[in-house]
Design a protein around this motif. Structure first.
Motif, PDB file in Angstrom:
ATOM      1  N   UNK A 166      20.536  -9.593  45.069  1.00  0.00           N
ATOM      2  CA  UNK A 166      19.412  -8.698  45.349  1.00  0.00           C
ATOM      3  C   UNK A 166      18.794  -8.127  44.083  1.00  0.00           C
ATOM      4  N   UNK A 167      19.605  -7.944  43.048  1.00  0.00           N
ATOM      5  CA  UNK A 167      19.071  -7.349  41.821  1.00  0.00           C
ATOM      6  C   UNK A 167      17.933  -8.206  41.246  1.00  0.00           C
ATOM      7  N   UNK A 250      23.173  -0.159  33.329  1.00  0.00           N
ATOM      8  CA  UNK A 250      21.903   0.571  33.189  1.00  0.00           C
ATOM      9  C   UNK A 250      21.068  -0.013  32.057  1.00  0.00           C
ATOM     10  N   UNK A 253      19.550  -3.454  32.914  1.00  0.00           N
ATOM     11  CA  UNK A 253      18.391  -3.374  33.804  1.00  0.00           C
ATOM     12  C   UNK A 253      17.186  -2.794  33.054  1.00  0.00           C
ATOM     13  N   UNK A 254      17.470  -1.741  32.271  1.00  0.00           N
ATOM     14  CA  UNK A 254      16.385  -1.053  31.577  1.00  0.00           C
ATOM     15  C   UNK A 254      15.673  -1.944  30.562  1.00  0.00           C
ATOM     16  N   UNK A 304      22.126 -11.723  24.912  1.00  0.00           N
ATOM     17  CA  UNK A 304      21.681 -10.324  24.971  1.00  0.00           C
ATOM     18  C   UNK A 304      22.656  -9.474  25.780  1.00  0.00           C
ATOM     19  N   UNK A 356      22.914   4.673  45.181  1.00  0.00           N
ATOM     20  CA  UNK A 356      22.336   5.838  44.495  1.00  0.00           C
ATOM     21  C   UNK A 356      21.385   5.368  43.390  1.00  0.00           C
ATOM     22  N   UNK A 357      20.520   6.268  42.898  1.00  0.00           N
ATOM     23  CA  UNK A 357      19.725   5.881  41.732  1.00  0.00           C
ATOM     24  C   UNK A 357      20.667   5.451  40.603  1.00  0.00           C
ATOM     25  N   UNK A 358      20.258   4.446  39.854  1.00  0.00           N
ATOM     26  CA  UNK A 358      21.124   3.834  38.847  1.00  0.00           C
ATOM     27  C   UNK A 358      21.697   4.873  37.875  1.00  0.00           C
ATOM     28  N   UNK A 359      20.895   5.868  37.534  1.00  0.00           N
ATOM     29  CA  UNK A 359      21.329   6.884  36.575  1.00  0.00           C
ATOM     30  C   UNK A 359      22.506   7.694  37.098  1.00  0.00           C
ATOM     31  N   UNK A 384      27.322  -4.052  44.071  1.00  0.00           N
ATOM     32  CA  UNK A 384      26.116  -4.708  43.563  1.00  0.00           C
ATOM     33  C   UNK A 384      25.454  -3.680  42.647  1.00  0.00           C
ATOM     34  N   UNK A 386      23.793  -3.502  39.914  1.00  0.00           N
ATOM     35  CA  UNK A 386      22.433  -3.574  39.369  1.00  0.00           C
ATOM     36  C   UNK A 386      21.433  -2.822  40.228  1.00  0.00           C
ATOM     37  N   UNK A 387      21.762  -2.638  41.502  1.00  0.00           N
ATOM     38  CA  UNK A 387      20.916  -1.866  42.418  1.00  0.00           C
ATOM     39  C   UNK A 387      21.437  -0.441  42.636  1.00  0.00           C
TER      40      UNK A 387
END
Lengths: 471, 471
Positions: A166-167, A250, A253-254, A304, A356-359, A384, A386-387
């Motif tokens: 899903x990510x 994080x 993804x960022x 990376x 939850x929000x990634x942060x 999961x 990444x989400x």
């Protein structure tokens, strides 16, 4: 995971009307209408601690017209109607607390068309994800949504399922282009056309995705497909702490790294997987990752990611370069649930999830792990991540009321924690019966009232899968 | 594009109740409630051939509570209420055919929070896309949805807008995580939490995206953001025919090339842009393309695309390597609408769009071009062809009834063609008043009835932007 059918009570009957419905339908359906106890109980919840609440009858339909026939008969007599795919839902979505007719869609399992140029296909709701991917392989295409079970696509749409991809590829909400459904009034609607985008009115597609059969019965789906990537690489990387692993997620993804999968297993889950799947991973919080793209891009992404992982103390990166090594790793990830069972022999494994929000992911996982420890629970964590989505698999001795109460308390605390962090009570398992009690806290009463108004508008007599989603 | 305000009739009044609403609101709003003719007419449709139908008053709100105040007053007196962002919608979405109160949200233009770790932000509905991108630039983030106009984000959500980046980043439906809205009953709902995914009940977010203010007034939005790519490359490539260009697009998408933008301009549009934007492009069907990623990946993508283009006779690929060259090209693309006007001095330019499955794109564009020729029209074609979506900009002499009738007939034929090919009547402009007549053909009556039932459930007295979307 199964308990004996005989142990469970038969669900209450769906009122006087149900016998009239059964009589009305049996002429047409013959042996495809079943009322035996075993088959009825197989069509109610069997996978979690929610009581098995069987329907009064099961009808094996073979076409949209047959679904209409059943719904019309049920509507006439105000009898509940519940859609059934493979029965792998986790929150009691297929239970019949008020009895009624289970519509088994597993025989509607044809892939109706594949359009490689448009990267889409049209399927009946009983097609399972593995069946579809078998069908697509020769065309170089795949359908990326992969919940643990080999679920039906109608069921996956109805619970807004997602999974490890899903990510990168989104959830069912992002991969259903259109669907047809039979409404409570017996009419068939088609929610959208096959064009990739449209701004032509209300988005009924997304309204039905996640509605768990409470607004209508899905009878076909137009799905978005992806090309099988030219190159895939992946591997595992251990971290000193869960927080370090989450921080690596994080940053990954960022920075916009188009990672295809990024899964967290805590040290308890790794230990379980090592034993169950004969792996020799370091028993530390571990990320399973996978990259899709061209050879060059996959190589660059891997490099990376290694740099990012190293920043957070991720060490001993092990690449699975051969496809068979990769398959073995991901099979182990998919078997995480089964791997947990031997940790507490005789226990039932209860999978639940929040998002939850990634942060806030590291905070939420950390606090949940502390709770597990302080409560003396056994509950490995997989996610999961990444989400911002993670699962606990709580091991419960169902014969011990104290253990059951403790597990319920633990899950309630985890959901409360997620909501307090801006998260949701359910990332990908849906609401069903199991999470109805949290909907008020998640949405507030005005939003729930709006949902109820929509439900009432499309199903005024509450015959479509009653007792689900809305408290 | 503007015609004189004085030429147009004032819209009919919103019934007796409207004066009571105005009286009730003026104590609170003072000079922020305006009833002057010019300001009312500025708050109705001014950009297309649809008649300007002005509201009875305009209220400049500054908070969700003020929106509630207006909606409650309107609900009490059954007076229509229409949300207004920047007025750039193309299908008459802001017109007030039954009079009523226009809620101008342009003063609710604060970016409430940005969460770089979560790649999201929360904004008020009057924030425009350019304003948001200015705000985000220093954080290395951007919001990718770019309709031609500098529209408000509330308006973009309400019309389910997209633009040139949609092929890579999706449309508004994919980039609104949650929203708050004031319903017809004056209650405020929040449709979702800030988590990236959830399966907690009906997807009210997606229901409100594209609802054009007919179900409620959006008062804040949680938006998904993207990182500004490390490297960007792009350029233009001319093709011998529109079909060859479309075939190159299909192969590009099919091979999974993660192209960020791929826009078609037909030879008429290229000629117009050459003149307007002082370019010297070959006057042939041309693709404008852009790639986002790392230096290496952008380089690889560019090479692959060049190979694909060459297969279909695409020649003379011109790379815009310097940012200023790229800006110039994309500015020309964004100015395509204005570039059309000098082609027929004194004419009005009517932008309309359809969207078809990618496999039918070449057929649909080809047939549309043949129609343009046979009907003797002037109507350049531009398109977000990676999504199967294209626009015609029809040049019409509004003083010539024959020319107007011909243009209407042409657009009706184009929509019919799109529907016959499995496409939609509107890819990204919404329905408003202009495309209501096609909803029956697109959706069928059962689906429209379901939409009407939802509308009726949430807005029983039809006060929210009446006369839009549903025929």
């Amino acid at each position: 995971m199964e308990t004996s059918v005989e142990e469970r009570p038969v669900a209450p009957a769906g009122g006087a009307g149900v016998q009239q419905v059964i009589a009305a339908l049996s002429a047409h359906f013959g042996e495809r209408l079943a009322t035996g106890r075993a088959i009825r109980e197989q069509h109610a919840n069997t996978v979690t601690w929610l009581a098995n609440e069987a329907p009064d009858a099961v009808v094996f339909v073979e076409s949209t017209e047959e679904v209409q026939r059943v719904v019309r008969a049920c509507a006439q007599h105000r009898v509940p109607v519940i859609a059934f795919g493979t029965g792998s839902s986790l929150e009691g979505q297929i239970n019949a607390p008020k009895g009624g007719i289970s519509i088994d869609l597993s025989r509607m399992n044809r892939v109706l068309s594949v359009h490689p140029e448009d990267l889409d296909c049209v399927v009946e709701p009983g097609v399972t994800r593995k069946q579809l991917n078998e069908h697509l392989r020769d065309a170089g295409l795949f359908f990326p949504i992969d919940p643990g079970a080999d679920a039906s696509l109608g069921g996956m749409a109805s619970t807004r399922a997602s999974g490890t991809n899903a990510v990168r590829y989104g959830t069912m909400k992002d991969n259903v282009i259109a669907l047809t459904a039979v409404l409570a009034n017996g009419e068939v609607i088609t929610t959208a056309r096959r064009a990739k985008k449209s701004s032509a009115g209300y988005d009924l597609t997304r309204l039905f995705v996640g509605a768990e059969g409470t607004l209508g019965i899905i009878t076909s789906l137009t799905l978005r497909l992806a090309g099988i990537p030219e190159a895939i690489s992946g591997g595992v990387c251990a971290f000193p702490t869960v927080r370090a692993a989450c921080d690596a997620v994080i940053l990954t993804i960022q920075t916009g790294l188009p990672i295809a999968r990024i899964e967290l297993l805590d040290e308890v889950q790794v230990r379980a997987c090592n034993a169950y799947s004969k792996l020799d991973l370091a028993e530390q919080p571990t990320l399973f990752v996978e990259f899709h793209g061209t050879e060059a891009s996959v190589h660059e992404q891997s490099e990376r990611f290694s740099e990012i992982a190293a920043e957070y103390g991720g060490g001993g990166f092990r690449w699975a370069t051969r496809p068979e090594d990769r398959t073995r790793l991901w099979q182990a990830r998919h078997d995480a649930y089964w791997a947990c069972l031997p940790l507490k022999p005789g226990a039932k494994a209860l999978a639940t999830d929040v998002c939850v929000p990634l942060s806030r992911l590291a905070d939420c996982v950390d606090e949940t792990k502390r709770d597990i420890e302080e409560m003396g629970m056994l509950a490995p964590i997989v996610g999961h991540v990444g989400d911002g989505n993670f699962h606990t698999v709580t091991l419960v001795d169902m014969s011990d009321p104290h253990d059951v109460a403790k597990a319920k308390d633990f899950i309630a605390r985890m959901i409360k924690r997620s909501l307090a962090m801006g998260g949701t009570a359910t990332g990908e398992h849906g609401v069903g019966q199991g999470k109805r009690a949290y909907m008020e806290a998640e949405h507030g009463s005005a939003t729930l009232d709006a949902m109820r108004a929509i439900k009432q508008a499309l199903d005024p007599h509450d015959i479509m899968n009653p007792g689900k989603i809305l408290p």
